[in-house]
Design a protein around this motif. Structure first.
Motif, PDB file in Angstrom:
ATOM      1  N   PHE A   1       0.824  -1.217   0.000  1.00 32.28           N
ATOM      2  CA  PHE A   1       0.000   0.000   0.000  1.00 32.28           C
ATOM      3  C   PHE A   1       0.858   1.266   0.000  1.00 32.28           C
ATOM      4  O   PHE A   1       0.625   2.170  -0.825  1.00 32.28           O
ATOM      5  CB  PHE A   1      -0.989  -0.018   1.173  1.00 32.28           C
ATOM      6  N   PRO A   2       1.862   1.391   0.879  1.00 29.07           N
ATOM      7  CA  PRO A   2       2.695   2.602   0.816  1.00 29.07           C
ATOM      8  C   PRO A   2       3.414   2.774  -0.526  1.00 29.07           C
ATOM      9  O   PRO A   2       3.582   3.900  -0.994  1.00 29.07           O
ATOM     10  CB  PRO A   2       3.710   2.414   1.948  1.00 29.07           C
ATOM     11  N   LEU A   3       3.806   1.678  -1.131  1.00 23.64           N
ATOM     12  CA  LEU A   3       4.469   1.754  -2.427  1.00 23.64           C
ATOM     13  C   LEU A   3       3.525   2.324  -3.491  1.00 23.64           C
ATOM     14  O   LEU A   3       3.909   3.198  -4.276  1.00 23.64           O
ATOM     15  CB  LEU A   3       4.962   0.361  -2.832  1.00 23.64           C
ATOM     16  N   ILE A   4       2.289   1.854  -3.488  1.00 25.59           N
ATOM     17  CA  ILE A   4       1.288   2.376  -4.424  1.00 25.59           C
ATOM     18  C   ILE A   4       1.049   3.858  -4.170  1.00 25.59           C
ATOM     19  O   ILE A   4       1.007   4.674  -5.101  1.00 25.59           O
ATOM     20  CB  ILE A   4      -0.019   1.560  -4.329  1.00 25.59           C
ATOM     21  N   ILE A   5       0.889   4.226  -2.903  1.00 19.88           N
ATOM     22  CA  ILE A   5       0.653   5.631  -2.552  1.00 19.88           C
ATOM     23  C   ILE A   5       1.856   6.489  -2.944  1.00 19.88           C
ATOM     24  O   ILE A   5       1.694   7.603  -3.454  1.00 19.88           O
ATOM     25  CB  ILE A   5       0.325   5.772  -1.047  1.00 19.88           C
ATOM     26  N   PHE A   6       3.057   5.982  -2.723  1.00 18.30           N
ATOM     27  CA  PHE A   6       4.263   6.724  -3.092  1.00 18.30           C
ATOM     28  C   PHE A   6       4.231   7.104  -4.567  1.00 18.30           C
ATOM     29  O   PHE A   6       4.432   8.261  -4.939  1.00 18.30           O
ATOM     30  CB  PHE A   6       5.518   5.896  -2.777  1.00 18.30           C
ATOM     31  N   TYR A   7       3.950   6.123  -5.439  1.00 16.76           N
ATOM     32  CA  TYR A   7       3.943   6.395  -6.874  1.00 16.76           C
ATOM     33  C   TYR A   7       2.738   7.230  -7.289  1.00 16.76           C
ATOM     34  O   TYR A   7       2.843   8.080  -8.177  1.00 16.76           O
ATOM     35  CB  TYR A   7       4.043   5.099  -7.682  1.00 16.76           C
TER      36      TYR A   7
ATOM     37  N   ARG B   1       3.649  10.750  -6.266  1.00 15.74           N
ATOM     38  CA  ARG B   1       4.708  11.222  -7.162  1.00 15.74           C
ATOM     39  C   ARG B   1       4.119  11.610  -8.520  1.00 15.74           C
ATOM     40  O   ARG B   1       4.472  12.651  -9.083  1.00 15.74           O
ATOM     41  CB  ARG B   1       5.748  10.122  -7.310  1.00 15.74           C
ATOM     42  N   PHE B   2       3.228  10.780  -9.027  1.00  7.65           N
ATOM     43  CA  PHE B   2       2.576  11.043 -10.313  1.00  7.65           C
ATOM     44  C   PHE B   2       1.730  12.320 -10.259  1.00  7.65           C
ATOM     45  O   PHE B   2       1.650  13.051 -11.239  1.00  7.65           O
ATOM     46  CB  PHE B   2       1.698   9.840 -10.698  1.00  7.65           C
ATOM     47  N   SER B   3       1.116  12.578  -9.109  1.00  5.95           N
ATOM     48  CA  SER B   3       0.238  13.750  -8.974  1.00  5.95           C
ATOM     49  C   SER B   3       0.978  14.975  -8.416  1.00  5.95           C
ATOM     50  O   SER B   3       0.345  15.914  -7.938  1.00  5.95           O
ATOM     51  CB  SER B   3      -0.956  13.409  -8.084  1.00  5.95           C
ATOM     52  N   ASN B   4       2.299  14.974  -8.490  1.00 11.61           N
ATOM     53  CA  ASN B   4       3.133  16.087  -8.020  1.00 11.61           C
ATOM     54  C   ASN B   4       2.947  16.392  -6.538  1.00 11.61           C
ATOM     55  O   ASN B   4       3.055  17.534  -6.107  1.00 11.61           O
ATOM     56  CB  ASN B   4       2.890  17.350  -8.863  1.00 11.61           C
ATOM     57  N   ARG B   5       2.644  15.368  -5.752  1.00 13.92           N
ATOM     58  CA  ARG B   5       2.517  15.524  -4.309  1.00 13.92           C
ATOM     59  C   ARG B   5       3.468  14.576  -3.573  1.00 13.92           C
ATOM     60  O   ARG B   5       3.275  14.286  -2.404  1.00 13.92           O
ATOM     61  CB  ARG B   5       1.076  15.282  -3.858  1.00 13.92           C
ATOM     62  N   GLY B   6       4.480  14.097  -4.274  1.00 13.06           N
ATOM     63  CA  GLY B   6       5.421  13.159  -3.685  1.00 13.06           C
ATOM     64  C   GLY B   6       6.097  13.683  -2.433  1.00 13.06           C
ATOM     65  O   GLY B   6       6.418  12.919  -1.524  1.00 13.06           O
ATOM     66  N   HIS B   7       6.281  15.016  -2.374  1.00  8.87           N
ATOM     67  CA  HIS B   7       6.918  15.624  -1.204  1.00  8.87           C
ATOM     68  C   HIS B   7       6.059  15.496   0.053  1.00  8.87           C
ATOM     69  O   HIS B   7       6.539  15.704   1.160  1.00  8.87           O
ATOM     70  CB  HIS B   7       7.237  17.099  -1.490  1.00  8.87           C
TER      71      HIS B   7
END
Length: 183
Positions: free
Chosen positions: A85-91, A94-100
């Motif tokens: 789940f965290p891996l999916i959320i991470f990407y 990141r894809f939605s420019n909210r990776g930070h």
């Protein structure tokens, strides 16, 4: 990396503040890589309660499966879900420019699993009626909404959408893993 007692207390205080829709609840968490790995402590604390629910709760062991096989399957499903789940959320972030904002969401989200798990299982074992379980689920959704709203800096409608999306992702992961495990 196991969290200290002080870190756990601070996380629970932060969860309580977020449940009250106080954005400063985020300040109770260490929202970095170290805090992320420490937040997995919630999974270790919850695991015995999850197993108690598995073996004393409503889920039956399939007739073709031993108790040990059933337990191993559930441990694997639990661990993979906590990692995938965290891996999916991470990407996704990141894809939605909210990776930070990944740690601002994921650290409190992990810690929120601890009181959510305890509440749902407490309701299941004491009250058991579907209406009370629905109440527990609504509380869980409320808390995750607050974490998404403040951690990801989303307006309320997008936070609600994110909660529904993340709930769906968790359900898909769980059902797929259960299918692979023969449960």
């Amino acid at each position: 990396m196991i969290a200290s007692g002080q870190t756990i207390r601070s996380a629970m205080q932060g969860i309580f503040q977020l449940a009250l829709l106080r954005a400063d609840g985020l300040t109770y968490f260490r929202r970095d890589a170290t805090g992320f790995w420490q937040s997995f402590t919630a999974a270790f604390i919850s695991l015995p309660v999850i197993f108690l629910d598995l073996f004393l709760g409503s889920e039956n062991i399939p007739g073709s499966m031993s108790a040990a096989h059933f337990a191993i399957n559930h441990i694997l499903i639990y661990a993979i879900n906590w990692l995938l789940f965290p891996l999916i959320i991470f990407y996704l972030l990141r894809f939605s420019n909210r990776g930070h904002l990944f740690f601002d969401f994921m650290v409190p989200y992990h810690w929120a699993n601890l009181p959510i798990t305890m509440l749902i299982i407490l309701i299941e074992f004491t009250l058991g009626a579907p209406i009370f379980l629905l109440f527990g689920i609504i509380c869980a959704l409320w808390l995750v909404h607050a974490i998404a709203r403040f951690g990801l800096q989303l307006p309320i409608p997008l936070a609600i959408g994110f909660v529904l999306f993340s709930f769906t992702i968790n359900m898909i992961i769980d059902s797929q893993l259960r299918g692979l495990g023969g449960i």
